[in-house]
Design a protein around this motif. Structure first.
Motif, PDB file in Angstrom:
ATOM      1  N   ALA A 197      10.239 -58.449 -60.206  1.00 40.58           N
ATOM      2  CA  ALA A 197      11.102 -58.707 -61.360  1.00 40.58           C
ATOM      3  C   ALA A 197      11.856 -60.002 -61.097  1.00 40.58           C
ATOM      4  CB  ALA A 197      12.087 -57.558 -61.584  1.00 40.58           C
ATOM      5  N   VAL A 198      11.750 -60.938 -62.049  1.00 44.91           N
ATOM      6  CA  VAL A 198      12.427 -62.231 -61.926  1.00 44.91           C
ATOM      7  C   VAL A 198      13.201 -62.470 -63.206  1.00 44.91           C
ATOM      8  CG1 VAL A 198      12.145 -64.711 -61.581  1.00 44.91           C
ATOM      9  CG2 VAL A 198      10.625 -63.124 -60.405  1.00 44.91           C
ATOM     10  N   ALA A 199      14.476 -62.772 -63.047  1.00 43.18           N
ATOM     11  CA  ALA A 199      15.326 -63.117 -64.188  1.00 43.18           C
ATOM     12  C   ALA A 199      15.937 -64.484 -63.921  1.00 43.18           C
ATOM     13  CB  ALA A 199      16.383 -62.051 -64.396  1.00 43.18           C
ATOM     14  N   GLN A 200      17.001 -64.794 -64.690  1.00 41.04           N
ATOM     15  CA  GLN A 200      17.618 -66.105 -64.525  1.00 41.04           C
ATOM     16  C   GLN A 200      18.361 -66.203 -63.191  1.00 41.04           C
ATOM     17  OE1 GLN A 200      17.817 -64.288 -67.240  1.00 41.04           O
ATOM     18  NE2 GLN A 200      16.759 -65.520 -68.799  1.00 41.04           N
ATOM     19  N   ARG A 201      19.096 -65.139 -62.794  1.00 40.51           N
ATOM     20  CA  ARG A 201      19.935 -65.209 -61.598  1.00 40.51           C
ATOM     21  C   ARG A 201      19.602 -64.144 -60.553  1.00 40.51           C
ATOM     22  NH1 ARG A 201      23.900 -68.839 -62.369  1.00 40.51           N
ATOM     23  NH2 ARG A 201      24.372 -69.445 -64.522  1.00 40.51           N
ATOM     24  N   ILE A 202      18.679 -63.259 -60.847  1.00 41.65           N
ATOM     25  CA  ILE A 202      18.287 -62.239 -59.876  1.00 41.65           C
ATOM     26  C   ILE A 202      16.772 -62.143 -59.815  1.00 41.65           C
ATOM     27  CG2 ILE A 202      20.387 -60.861 -60.174  1.00 41.65           C
ATOM     28  CD1 ILE A 202      18.794 -58.975 -61.945  1.00 41.65           C
ATOM     29  N   ALA A 203      16.295 -61.652 -58.690  1.00 45.24           N
ATOM     30  CA  ALA A 203      14.866 -61.434 -58.509  1.00 45.24           C
ATOM     31  C   ALA A 203      14.690 -60.290 -57.513  1.00 45.24           C
ATOM     32  CB  ALA A 203      14.168 -62.693 -58.010  1.00 45.24           C
ATOM     33  N   THR A 204      13.658 -59.497 -57.718  1.00 45.42           N
ATOM     34  CA  THR A 204      13.368 -58.370 -56.843  1.00 45.42           C
ATOM     35  C   THR A 204      12.115 -58.678 -56.041  1.00 45.42           C
ATOM     36  OG1 THR A 204      14.361 -56.815 -58.389  1.00 45.42           O
ATOM     37  CG2 THR A 204      12.909 -55.906 -56.701  1.00 45.42           C
ATOM     38  N   VAL A 205      12.273 -58.615 -54.696  1.00 43.13           N
ATOM     39  CA  VAL A 205      11.165 -58.898 -53.782  1.00 43.13           C
ATOM     40  C   VAL A 205      10.608 -57.574 -53.287  1.00 43.13           C
ATOM     41  CG1 VAL A 205      10.471 -60.047 -51.655  1.00 43.13           C
ATOM     42  CG2 VAL A 205      12.264 -61.047 -53.093  1.00 43.13           C
ATOM     43  N   ALA A 206       9.314 -57.382 -53.401  1.00 41.32           N
ATOM     44  CA  ALA A 206       8.633 -56.187 -52.890  1.00 41.32           C
ATOM     45  C   ALA A 206       7.590 -56.625 -51.866  1.00 41.32           C
ATOM     46  CB  ALA A 206       7.980 -55.404 -54.019  1.00 41.32           C
ATOM     47  N   PHE A 207       7.319 -55.732 -50.911  1.00 34.90           N
ATOM     48  CA  PHE A 207       6.383 -56.084 -49.842  1.00 34.90           C
ATOM     49  C   PHE A 207       5.815 -54.808 -49.253  1.00 34.90           C
ATOM     50  CE2 PHE A 207      10.773 -56.174 -48.523  1.00 34.90           C
ATOM     51  CZ  PHE A 207      10.808 -55.240 -47.499  1.00 34.90           C
ATOM     52  N   MET A 208       4.735 -54.951 -48.494  1.00 37.51           N
ATOM     53  CA  MET A 208       4.129 -53.843 -47.773  1.00 37.51           C
ATOM     54  C   MET A 208       4.716 -53.798 -46.369  1.00 37.51           C
ATOM     55  SD  MET A 208       2.115 -52.479 -49.969  1.00 37.51           S
ATOM     56  CE  MET A 208       1.043 -51.446 -48.963  1.00 37.51           C
ATOM     57  N   THR A 209       4.993 -52.581 -45.894  1.00 42.41           N
ATOM     58  CA  THR A 209       5.594 -52.438 -44.566  1.00 42.41           C
ATOM     59  C   THR A 209       4.610 -52.849 -43.486  1.00 42.41           C
ATOM     60  OG1 THR A 209       4.884 -50.134 -44.483  1.00 42.41           O
ATOM     61  CG2 THR A 209       7.077 -50.563 -45.355  1.00 42.41           C
ATOM     62  N   PRO A 210       5.110 -53.251 -42.304  1.00 43.93           N
ATOM     63  CA  PRO A 210       4.222 -53.738 -41.235  1.00 43.93           C
ATOM     64  C   PRO A 210       3.257 -52.650 -40.768  1.00 43.93           C
ATOM     65  CG  PRO A 210       6.510 -54.324 -40.787  1.00 43.93           C
ATOM     66  CD  PRO A 210       6.526 -53.373 -41.943  1.00 43.93           C
ATOM     67  N   ASP A 211       2.136 -53.091 -40.233  1.00 43.29           N
ATOM     68  CA  ASP A 211       1.174 -52.142 -39.667  1.00 43.29           C
ATOM     69  C   ASP A 211       1.698 -51.511 -38.389  1.00 43.29           C
ATOM     70  OD1 ASP A 211      -0.624 -52.654 -41.709  1.00 43.29           O
ATOM     71  OD2 ASP A 211      -1.563 -54.316 -40.627  1.00 43.29           O
ATOM     72  N   SER A 212       2.546 -52.198 -37.656  1.00 43.03           N
ATOM     73  CA  SER A 212       3.078 -51.685 -36.387  1.00 43.03           C
ATOM     74  C   SER A 212       4.582 -51.848 -36.374  1.00 43.03           C
ATOM     75  CB  SER A 212       2.468 -52.445 -35.194  1.00 43.03           C
ATOM     76  OG  SER A 212       3.115 -52.085 -33.986  1.00 43.03           O
ATOM     77  N   HIS A 213       5.274 -50.757 -36.021  1.00 45.08           N
ATOM     78  CA  HIS A 213       6.737 -50.849 -35.901  1.00 45.08           C
ATOM     79  C   HIS A 213       7.169 -51.136 -34.466  1.00 45.08           C
ATOM     80  CE1 HIS A 213       6.477 -46.912 -34.122  1.00 45.08           C
ATOM     81  NE2 HIS A 213       6.062 -46.352 -35.251  1.00 45.08           N
ATOM     82  N   GLY A 214       6.217 -51.360 -33.557  1.00 45.43           N
ATOM     83  CA  GLY A 214       6.543 -51.721 -32.193  1.00 45.43           C
ATOM     84  C   GLY A 214       6.951 -50.564 -31.317  1.00 45.43           C
ATOM     85  N   GLY A 215       6.781 -49.349 -31.801  1.00 44.24           N
ATOM     86  CA  GLY A 215       7.154 -48.177 -31.018  1.00 44.24           C
ATOM     87  C   GLY A 215       8.554 -47.689 -31.316  1.00 44.24           C
ATOM     88  N   VAL A 216       9.373 -48.487 -31.984  1.00 45.79           N
ATOM     89  CA  VAL A 216      10.742 -48.116 -32.330  1.00 45.79           C
ATOM     90  C   VAL A 216      10.863 -48.158 -33.847  1.00 45.79           C
ATOM     91  CG1 VAL A 216      13.182 -48.637 -31.971  1.00 45.79           C
ATOM     92  CG2 VAL A 216      11.532 -49.149 -30.183  1.00 45.79           C
ATOM     93  N   PRO A 217      11.467 -47.146 -34.468  1.00 44.34           N
ATOM     94  CA  PRO A 217      11.571 -47.145 -35.931  1.00 44.34           C
ATOM     95  C   PRO A 217      12.243 -48.404 -36.449  1.00 44.34           C
ATOM     96  CG  PRO A 217      12.226 -45.018 -35.037  1.00 44.34           C
ATOM     97  CD  PRO A 217      12.038 -45.933 -33.870  1.00 44.34           C
ATOM     98  N   ILE A 218      11.727 -48.882 -37.570  1.00 46.93           N
ATOM     99  CA  ILE A 218      12.299 -50.071 -38.217  1.00 46.93           C
ATOM    100  C   ILE A 218      13.641 -49.682 -38.823  1.00 46.93           C
ATOM    101  CG2 ILE A 218      11.997 -51.700 -40.108  1.00 46.93           C
ATOM    102  CD1 ILE A 218       8.994 -51.599 -39.534  1.00 46.93           C
ATOM    103  N   GLY A 219      14.654 -50.495 -38.568  1.00 46.53           N
ATOM    104  CA  GLY A 219      15.994 -50.215 -39.099  1.00 46.53           C
ATOM    105  C   GLY A 219      16.194 -50.803 -40.479  1.00 46.53           C
ATOM    106  N   HIS A 220      15.755 -52.047 -40.683  1.00 47.86           N
ATOM    107  CA  HIS A 220      15.909 -52.698 -41.980  1.00 47.86           C
ATOM    108  C   HIS A 220      14.982 -53.923 -42.027  1.00 47.86           C
ATOM    109  CE1 HIS A 220      18.756 -54.886 -39.381  1.00 47.86           C
ATOM    110  NE2 HIS A 220      18.480 -55.934 -40.134  1.00 47.86           N
TER     111      HIS A 220
END
Length: 841
Positions: free
Chosen positions: A511-534
């Motif tokens: 979603a893209v507007a004049q002053r805001i936009a929403t970025v979406a993405f696919m989560t990584p294939d590997s979290h490195g053994g530790v849960p992703i925090g953010h």
């Protein structure tokens, strides 16, 4: 001549230097006798010029100072002190002195140690059981060995063949088959002939006789709940006199209102059971106890009662073994015993088996045995024993507890961490009895005491190993071993080295507007053994080198970017963050914000207002990239063609339309304006209700309590009016009655009569006979003069956008007084609205 004199002087010097004096050594004592435990010191003195002074022990070893043997040397004197001498200290001690040429001289002292007569572990009195072989202990030592003699009743005991009294090699006195007649005081006497030393001890010998118990009557009958009493009697003897206690079902009976304990001379002890009940039947035990032993006798009370279960105990079995559960019941007649399993309610009588054949019941004569082969954890729980007879039934329950080897509860065996980051490895165990949990690492047990990188936290059924890796050596395999008396189990855990997450991918703008936009993405294939925090989203204008950052809420895979510039190209990238750190960024993605435009059509909702008003709610909308300046609200009745206009500031959340007509449908057209221009209009309709009845309106605005209060006040006022009218017109009523009573009192004065006349005048006013009555309401309600509807006063929340007959200005600055004309002009990005009938919002 001179040469001869010099030669003589040289010769004399050589003679003087070669003739050094010989050392002389002496000790203050030559021979010393010392008793064990005493202390002594010896002084060694040297005449001459010694360079060393040394003491040697009887074993030829140089003596070194200890806590018990102390050396103190000063110049030509040396003192040897021996504290608390022991037998091993005896011998020849040498004091040796050496001069500068290594020549030595010595002196000796002989130390002899002897032991005084000493009695050890001699106790009195010494007690023995009748008919056993008694050994009276007299432990005495001396140096040389003492000669010990025993005396009884002032006669020496001689060790003769076939004599029950024998003096043993260890100086103790043995009495074969000791009896009560052997009691008394014995003397143990020790002598040392060489020193003429003698000492003795008197020892009292006590012979205890085991209890003897007899029961005149062993069986008793009684009827339950018939207020009967039964007395049991035991006759005892022994030495010392036995203590008699009464027991039932393994418990000692204490004196109470029901159980009365008593005793008589001749060793008679009695137990009286008062008011025999159905639970008092069965065996009673009379127990006689003294130092020589314990003797019991059982007495039986038979009570004719309903069935009663007398023996049923909880049972503990090991998983996989057999469990035997026994139940005994009493009653008259003897009941039959059966079982009921609490888990499913299945019953087992004599000879019954379960479907799988593991559970079988066998019993007779008021007893039943429930056998469970190959015990499983599902067998754990309650079992009911039920006793039945023609008189009644009785039921009791027991609990079958299952013991089993430890079982691990969690399958999470791989943990991730990094250097300096503590991680908790949890080992959860279920076992019965509780297990002991130990942690091992490479065959070494990890201490429960905290170390630099390990700490163990233990709790019931759980142990947590906190590991803070300091180097690569701390990563690897850890072993949790759980052990109880049933068995041992172990579970292996792996502590792996964590890494940062891999990069997210498939970054896109949803979603893209004049002053805001929403970025979406696919989560990584590997979290490195530790849960992703953010996740971290970096974005910047394509022409700018400075990145800006936004952070996701938790692990959401969408992030909203705000405070963007309209019609601008941006570059965005995403990276994941876990406890180890931030991973690599994704591929960059480019997007462009929308240019500023007119607002979207407004969204509204309406609700009935107060009186002839309607409240129109304005829901926040897409403002096209610039704030809403104002809302243009046009409304009219469906039957009219003339529109009314209200301008509402963009920051307001509602528009209040008033005054309106009752029972009329209205059409509304709402348009939003920003600096870019006007939105498309939104259309809305609503219906005003019927005109409310003024009475209903009045009472509906008052509460129930107010209405009832007004009714009661009106009724009281009516009664007062009637009574006053009766007083003046017909000289009757409550007021007239009170007046006559006051006037008829003999003690009344003329002043009171005058006051009565004044009161009457107050009622009559100017002389008329009609009472003056005036009733006023507390508050008069303001109503509309046109239709009687309530008029609402303006409040702080009332908008200032109601239609008013105020002049509006056109673009040329001229004032227009026509209330019904509306003019809207749009030029470029600015709009100006005028309405002769409305004030500016």
């Amino acid at each position: 001549m001179l040469k001869k004199m010099i030669a003589k002087l040289v010769l004399f010097g050589l003679l003087v230097c070669g003739s050094q004096a010989v050392l002389q050594v002496s000790i203050s004592l030559n021979k010393v006798e010392l008793s064990v435990g005493e202390s002594k010191f010896f002084t060694c003195t040297v005449i001459g010029e010694p360079v060393s002074l040394t003491w040697y022990s009887p074993q030829g070893e140089p003596i070194v100072s200890t806590q018990r043997v102390v050396l103190h040397t000063e110049g030509v004197r040396s003192r040897l002190t021996i504290y608390n001498a022991i037998v091993e200290d005896a011998g020849i001690y040498r004091c040796q002195a050496k001069d500068a040429k290594g020549q030595s001289q010595e002196a000796t002292v002989v130390l002899e140690i002897y032991q005084k007569l000493t009695f050890r572990s001699v106790q009195t009195p010494q007690e023995f059981r009748q008919s056993e072989d008694a050994e009276v202990v007299c432990d005495v030592i001396s140096s040389p060995v003492p000669a010990v003699s025993w005396f009884y009743k002032n006669k020496e005991i001689l060790s003769e063949p076939n004599n029950r009294f024998q003096v043993l090699p260890n100086n103790n006195l043995q009495i074969m088959r000791v009896g009560k007649s052997d009691e008394g005081e014995y003397r143990c006497e020790a002598r040392v002939e060489a020193r003429g030393e003698i000492d003795f001890r008197n020892i009292a010998v006590v012979v205890n006789v085991p209890p003897v118990l007899s029961v005149p009557q062993q069986s008793f009958n009684a009827t339950a709940d018939a207020e009967e009493s039964v007395t049991f009697t035991c006759i005892t003897s022994g030495s010392p006199d036995p203590e008699v206690t009464w027991h039932r079902k393994g418990q000692q009976i204490e004196s109470s209102d029901q159980h009365v304990l008593g005793s008589l001379e001749g060793g008679r002890s009695m137990l009286t059971v008062r008011s025999v009940g159905k639970g008092d039947g069965g065996p009673y035990t009379c127990r006689a106890t003294n130092k020589a032993g314990v003797l019991e006798s059982q007495l039986v009370l038979k009570v004719f009662v309903q069935p009663h279960i007398t023996q049923l105990r909880n049972v503990t079995a090991v998983e996989g073994s057999a469990a035997l559960i026994s139940c005994s019941a009493e009653g008259e007649p003897l009941p039959e015993v059966s079982w009921r399993r609490g888990s499913d309610g299945q019953s087992f009588s004599d000879g019954d088996k379960s479907a799988d054949g593991r559970v079988e019941a066998r019993g007779r004569n008021g007893k039943s045995m429930l056998t469970i082969n190959g015990v499983r954890l599902t067998d754990l729980g309650r079992f009911d024993c039920e006793a039945h007879s023609r008189i009644g039934e009785h039921q009791k329950s027991m609990y079958l507890d299952i013991e089993y080897a430890p079982k691990f509860q969690n399958n999470h065996t791989i943990f991730y961490s990094w250097e300096g980051n503590p991680v908790n490895i949890s080992c959860e165990v279920m076992s019965n009895p509780p297990a002991t949990i130990l942690w091992r690492r490479e065959r070494y047990t990890i201490s429960s005491e905290p170390t630099a990188n390990t700490r163990v936290h233990s709790g019931p059924g759980r142990s947590q190993l906190e590991v803070t890796p300091m180097s690569e050596r701390d990563f690897g395999r850890y072993n949790c071993t759980a052990r109880n008396n049933i068995g041992a189990r172990y579970q292996e855990f792996i502590l792996a080295q964590a890494d940062v997450p891999s990069n997210p991918y498939s970054v896109r703008l949803t979603a893209v507007a004049q002053r805001i936009a929403t970025v979406a993405f696919m989560t990584p294939d590997s979290h490195g053994g530790v849960p992703i925090g953010h996740y971290v989203v970096n974005y910047k204008e394509s022409s700018n080198q400075q990145w800006r950052s936004a952070k996701s809420h938790g692990v959401q895979s969408t992030v909203m970017l705000s405070s963007l510039e309209p019609n601008t190209t941006y570059v965005v990238r995403v990276a994941a963050v876990n406890g180890k750190g931030q991973g690599e960024y994704s591929h960059t993605e480019t997007f462009q914000t929308l240019p500023i435009r007119e607002p979207s059509p407004p969204t509204v909702h309406g609700q009935r207002g107060v009186g002839k008003a309607y409240r129109l709610g304005l829901i926040k909308q897409d403002d096209g990239g610039m704030p809403i300046v104002e809302y243009i609200v046009k409304y009219k009745p469906d039957k009219d063609d003339q529109w009314m206009t209200k301008l509402v500031p963009g920051v307001h959340e509602f528009a209040l339309l008033q005054p309106l007509q009752w029972n009329t449908r209205y059409s509304v057209e709402i348009t939003a304006r920003n600096i870019k221009g006007l939105s498309e209009p939104t259309y809305f309709q609503f219906l005003m209700p019927q005109k409310p009845d003024i009475t209903d309106s009045l009472f509906s605005s008052l509460g129930l309590g107010t209405v009832v209060g007004l009714g009661v006040a009106a009724l009281l006022l009516l009664l007062v009016l009637v009574d006053v009218s009766c007083f003046f017109l017909r000289q009757c009523g409550l007021l007239m009655c009170l007046t006559r009573r006051l006037c008829s009192r003999k003690s009344a004065t003329s002043a009171k009569g005058k006051e009565l006349e004044e009161g009457k005048a107050a009622y009559l006013g100017d002389g008329s006979k009609e009472p003056i009555v005036e009733m006023r309401t507390e508050e008069e309600r303001i109503t509309n003069a046109e239709d009687g509807s309530p008029v609402n006063e303006p409040t702080e929340t009332t908008p200032l956008t109601e239609p008013e007959k105020l002049p509006l200005k056109e673009e040329n600055g001229k004032e227009v007084l026509k209330p019904d004309t509306i003019e809207i002009k749009v030029r470029g990005e600015n709009s100006h609205h005028t309405n002769a009938g409305d004030s500016k919002a």
